[in-house]
Design a protein around this motif. Structure first.
Motif, mmCIF file in Angstrom:
data_model
loop_
_atom_site.group_PDB
_atom_site.id
_atom_site.type_symbol
_atom_site.label_atom_id
_atom_site.label_comp_id
_atom_site.label_asym_id
_atom_site.label_seq_id
_atom_site.Cartn_x
_atom_site.Cartn_y
_atom_site.Cartn_z
ATOM 1 N N ALA A 37 0.760 -1.246 0.000
ATOM 2 C CA ALA A 37 0.000 0.000 0.000
ATOM 3 C C ALA A 37 0.793 1.300 0.000
ATOM 4 C CB ALA A 37 -0.965 0.011 1.182
ATOM 5 N N GLY A 38 1.911 1.362 0.655
ATOM 6 C CA GLY A 38 2.583 2.651 0.765
ATOM 7 C C GLY A 38 1.740 3.623 1.579
ATOM 8 N N PHE A 79 -2.487 -3.897 -6.890
ATOM 9 C CA PHE A 79 -1.236 -4.658 -6.864
ATOM 10 C C PHE A 79 -0.121 -3.771 -7.400
ATOM 11 C CE2 PHE A 79 1.716 -7.975 -8.388
ATOM 12 C CZ PHE A 79 1.824 -8.714 -7.221
ATOM 13 N N ASP A 80 0.569 -3.090 -6.480
ATOM 14 C CA ASP A 80 1.630 -2.146 -6.828
ATOM 15 C C ASP A 80 2.926 -2.539 -6.104
ATOM 16 O OD1 ASP A 80 2.881 0.099 -7.925
ATOM 17 O OD2 ASP A 80 2.183 1.432 -6.342
ATOM 18 N N PRO A 81 3.493 -3.706 -6.489
ATOM 19 C CA PRO A 81 4.697 -4.194 -5.818
ATOM 20 C C PRO A 81 5.941 -3.487 -6.349
ATOM 21 C CG PRO A 81 4.192 -5.635 -7.635
ATOM 22 C CD PRO A 81 3.089 -4.587 -7.584
ATOM 23 N N PRO A 82 7.108 -3.789 -5.778
ATOM 24 C CA PRO A 82 8.343 -3.317 -6.423
ATOM 25 C C PRO A 82 8.337 -3.826 -7.873
ATOM 26 C CG PRO A 82 8.822 -4.280 -4.277
ATOM 27 C CD PRO A 82 7.373 -4.566 -4.570
ATOM 28 N N TYR A 83 8.759 -2.983 -8.816
ATOM 29 C CA TYR A 83 8.619 -3.308 -10.236
ATOM 30 C C TYR A 83 9.729 -4.185 -10.799
ATOM 31 C CZ TYR A 83 5.079 0.438 -10.459
ATOM 32 O OH TYR A 83 3.983 1.231 -10.275
ATOM 33 N N SER A 84 10.842 -4.303 -10.104
ATOM 34 C CA SER A 84 11.948 -5.113 -10.623
ATOM 35 C C SER A 84 12.559 -5.930 -9.496
ATOM 36 C CB SER A 84 13.027 -4.221 -11.252
ATOM 37 O OG SER A 84 13.701 -3.492 -10.239
ATOM 38 N N GLU A 90 16.509 -4.243 -2.897
ATOM 39 C CA GLU A 90 16.752 -3.012 -2.138
ATOM 40 C C GLU A 90 15.707 -2.811 -1.042
ATOM 41 O OE1 GLU A 90 16.914 0.079 -5.061
ATOM 42 O OE2 GLU A 90 18.843 -0.605 -5.845
ATOM 43 N N HIS A 91 14.455 -3.096 -1.375
ATOM 44 C CA HIS A 91 13.359 -2.938 -0.406
ATOM 45 C C HIS A 91 13.592 -3.845 0.798
ATOM 46 C CE1 HIS A 91 9.311 -1.806 0.818
ATOM 47 N NE2 HIS A 91 9.031 -3.079 0.994
ATOM 48 N N TYR A 92 13.896 -5.106 0.547
ATOM 49 C CA TYR A 92 14.147 -6.048 1.639
ATOM 50 C C TYR A 92 15.355 -5.626 2.469
ATOM 51 C CZ TYR A 92 10.692 -9.582 0.305
ATOM 52 O OH TYR A 92 9.536 -10.264 0.057
ATOM 53 N N SER A 128 -3.284 -3.716 -11.554
ATOM 54 C CA SER A 128 -1.851 -3.957 -11.362
ATOM 55 C C SER A 128 -1.039 -2.820 -11.951
ATOM 56 C CB SER A 128 -1.446 -5.266 -12.036
ATOM 57 O OG SER A 128 -2.222 -6.335 -11.552
ATOM 58 N N PHE A 129 0.101 -2.549 -11.318
ATOM 59 C CA PHE A 129 0.992 -1.463 -11.718
ATOM 60 C C PHE A 129 2.382 -2.044 -11.929
ATOM 61 C CE2 PHE A 129 -2.355 -0.087 -8.998
ATOM 62 C CZ PHE A 129 -2.810 1.104 -9.541
ATOM 63 N N GLY A 130 3.082 -1.544 -12.942
ATOM 64 C CA GLY A 130 4.445 -2.027 -13.168
ATOM 65 C C GLY A 130 4.979 -1.606 -14.512
#
Length: 167
Positions: A37-38, A79-84, A90-92, A128-130
């Motif tokens: 969600a952010g 569904f807006d996860p990290p895109y790559s 990096e997120h983890y 979905s976003f990406g």
């Protein structure tokens, strides 16, 4: 299927990009879930790994989706996860977790999409976003009804928004 291309400045807060906010205003009604969600999700039930985000939960997305008891009840999912895979790593890392092979492959998305798709009611939506338009897919019972390409100029990748309806 409707396909539209628009220009809007890039913003790491996806839902603040005006054409995306406009699209969400058309679709997001009733009970929606957002596992990534952010800070600005319009979903009713929100999750983000970052404990500083103003969300209902702060779980790993897969763990969050498994905890949602509503099978075939949700009006939709964002569904807006990290895109790559690099962004996942990096997120983890920001949360002291090391990404492994399951996190840096299609498996990362599949582990969230597959169980989440079962929780969306018939004729409900997945948005979905990406950087691709794969979305939730036919294999999970969804059909693409709209694609929004948001060009950001310069050398930014477009944000691709895929709207699907569960059939």
């Amino acid at each position: 299927m409707r396909i539209n291309r628009v220009f809007a400045r890039a913003n790491h807060e996806t839902f603040k990009i005006k054409p995306i906010a406009d699209l969400l205003n058309r679709y997001v009604k009733g009970v929606w879930v957002d596992p990534f969600a952010g800070a600005n999700s319009p979903a009713e039930i929100t999750n983000d790994m970052n404990p500083e985000m103003p969300t209902d939960y702060h779980l790993d997305a897969e763990e969050f989706v498994k905890s949602i008891p509503m099978t075939n009840k949700l009006n939709g999912v964002l569904f807006d996860p990290p895109y790559s895979y690099r962004q996942i790593t990096e997120h983890y890392k920001n949360f002291g977790r090391k990404a492994d092979y399951k996190d840096t492959s299609y498996n990362f998305y599949k582990r969230v999409i597959d169980p989440l798709s079962k929780k969306v009611r018939r004729r409900g939506y997945a948005i979905s976003f990406g950087w691709n338009s794969n979305g939730f897919g036919k294999v999970n019972g969804f059909k693409i009804i709209e694609i929004l390409l948001v060009a950001h100029g310069l050398h930014h990748n477009d944000t691709i928004v895929t709207v699907e309806r569960k059939i």
